[in-house]
Design an enzyme around this catalytic site. Structure first.
Site, PDB file in Angstrom:
ATOM      1  N   ASP A  20       0.845  -1.188   0.000  1.00 25.93           N
ATOM      2  CA  ASP A  20       0.000   0.000   0.000  1.00 25.93           C
ATOM      3  C   ASP A  20       0.880   1.239   0.000  1.00 25.93           C
ATOM      4  OD1 ASP A  20      -2.209   1.647   0.097  1.00 25.93           O
ATOM      5  OD2 ASP A  20      -2.612   1.339   2.232  1.00 25.93           O
ATOM      6  N   HIS A  21       0.391   2.292  -0.626  1.00 22.87           N
ATOM      7  CA  HIS A  21       1.061   3.589  -0.557  1.00 22.87           C
ATOM      8  C   HIS A  21       0.532   4.324   0.669  1.00 22.87           C
ATOM      9  CE1 HIS A  21       1.928   3.696  -5.176  1.00 22.87           C
ATOM     10  NE2 HIS A  21       2.801   2.969  -4.498  1.00 22.87           N
ATOM     11  N   TYR A 226      -4.800   4.532  -0.113  1.00 26.39           N
ATOM     12  CA  TYR A 226      -5.700   3.528  -0.681  1.00 26.39           C
ATOM     13  C   TYR A 226      -5.263   3.091  -2.074  1.00 26.39           C
ATOM     14  CZ  TYR A 226      -8.353   5.250   3.272  1.00 26.39           C
ATOM     15  OH  TYR A 226      -8.716   5.641   4.540  1.00 26.39           O
ATOM     16  N   HIS A 227      -4.003   2.702  -2.171  1.00 29.97           N
ATOM     17  CA  HIS A 227      -3.433   2.193  -3.409  1.00 29.97           C
ATOM     18  C   HIS A 227      -2.989   0.740  -3.222  1.00 29.97           C
ATOM     19  CE1 HIS A 227      -2.211   6.445  -5.069  1.00 29.97           C
ATOM     20  NE2 HIS A 227      -3.511   6.249  -5.004  1.00 29.97           N
ATOM     21  N   GLN A 228      -3.815  -0.082  -2.612  1.00 25.37           N
ATOM     22  CA  GLN A 228      -3.416  -1.463  -2.340  1.00 25.37           C
ATOM     23  C   GLN A 228      -3.218  -2.242  -3.645  1.00 25.37           C
ATOM     24  OE1 GLN A 228      -6.156  -0.029  -0.912  1.00 25.37           O
ATOM     25  NE2 GLN A 228      -5.782  -0.023   1.289  1.00 25.37           N
TER      26      GLN A 228
END
Length: 293
Positions: A20-21, A226-228
């Site tokens: 994640d980011h 929320y870049h999973q």
């Protein structure tokens, strides 16, 4: 987590890896002129009417006005693509207080008490934020089912800052130091840009602006962008972590494909939206070639 009453068609490592980011939302700077986002227009109905009619005005304001991609040269070993950026710096003309904490505080999961200590004193004060985003975390998370009900959301375990070498923390600290260097530039000092130095509760003992202070801060206030990715990793059938093949087919399951950023085998040097479009276009090409007459 296993559910014995769910029949297993193919045992694959879905969700065993998740990247994640994450970003640090507490690197804020005051300025001596009202050049930052002003919350007052949001209180007037005319603001929303203008946007509905003309698509302009405060509501159309972009939250990230400047984005810079840098390699802080601290943790190259954690970057799967040497030389690529490991940090994104997003500059926004506002901060957590720009909406008086109404939406942003909730979005960032900041407790009200913490907001009152760190941000409330700057309501209606010209302020902007530089938001460091960690692009290539070395820490790995995972996800699993909550129950056998497909309508229930899965459980996420991000495991932020769990890498034993502390690479992720050190990369963030490097990005903070680079931000401080930029803030000292004549262009920003013209506006008297000054870091907000209210210490985060629980981190005061380390002394503001020491590496130890920033590590404590990072471990206290951290948010997901929320870049999973990588929960359905693409790879060859010899890769024990792979879930789909290069044609996006799920190994061992007939007529099932995955076409989103969960198939990304590595972390992405930027926001995954363009990658998602590319995967969708590739999937479209595969299906058109398969079913064309």
């Amino acid at each position: 987590m296993l559910f014995s009453d769910i029949p297993v068609i193919k045992d694959l490592p879905v969700g065993k890896i998740m990247y994640d980011h994450l970003f640090f939302p507490n690197l804020a700077f005051t300025v001596n002129k009202p050049i930052t986002l002003n919350v007052l227009p949001y209180l007037h109905p005319e603001t929303y009417l203008d946007y509905a009619k003309y698509g302009s005005g405060t509501v159309g304001y972009c939250l990230a006005e400047v984005m810079q991609y840098i390699n802080v040269n601290v943790t190259n070993s954690s970057n799967p693509h040497p030389g690529a950026a490991d940090i994104e710096l997003m500059v926004t003309g506002g901060s957590v207080v720009s909406d008086l904490g109404f939406w942003s505080r909730r979005y960032l999961n900041i407790p009200q008490k913490l907001y009152d200590t760190l941000w409330k004193p700057f309501e209606f004060v010209p302020i902007f934020m530089v938001v460091p985003v960690l692009l290539h975390p070395k820490s790995k998370g995972y996800m699993t089912l909550l129950s056998k009900d497909p309508k229930e959301s899965p459980l996420f375990f991000p495991n932020y800052f769990s890498d034993p070498e502390n690479h992720d923390i050190n990369t963030f600290i490097g990005s903070i130091r680079e931000t401080q260097r930029i803030i000292k530039s004549p262009a920003l000092q013209k506006y008297g840009a000054k870091i907000v130095d209210i210490p985060i509760p629980g981190c005061e003992k380390h002394g503001f602006d020491t590496d130890e202070y920033w590590e404590c801060s990072l471990r206290t206030i951290m948010s997901s962008i929320y870049h999973q990715t990588t929960t359905c990793k693409m790879g060859p059938n010899t890769d024990p972590e792979a879930v789909v093949n290069p044609k996006l087919q799920v190994y061992g399951v007939k007529n099932l494909r995955v076409a989103d950023v969960s198939i990304a085998p590595d972390t992405i040097s930027g926001h995954p939206m363009a990658t998602a479009y590319m995967i969708g276009e590739k999937m479209s090409d595969i299906l058109k070639a398969l079913y064309s007459l």
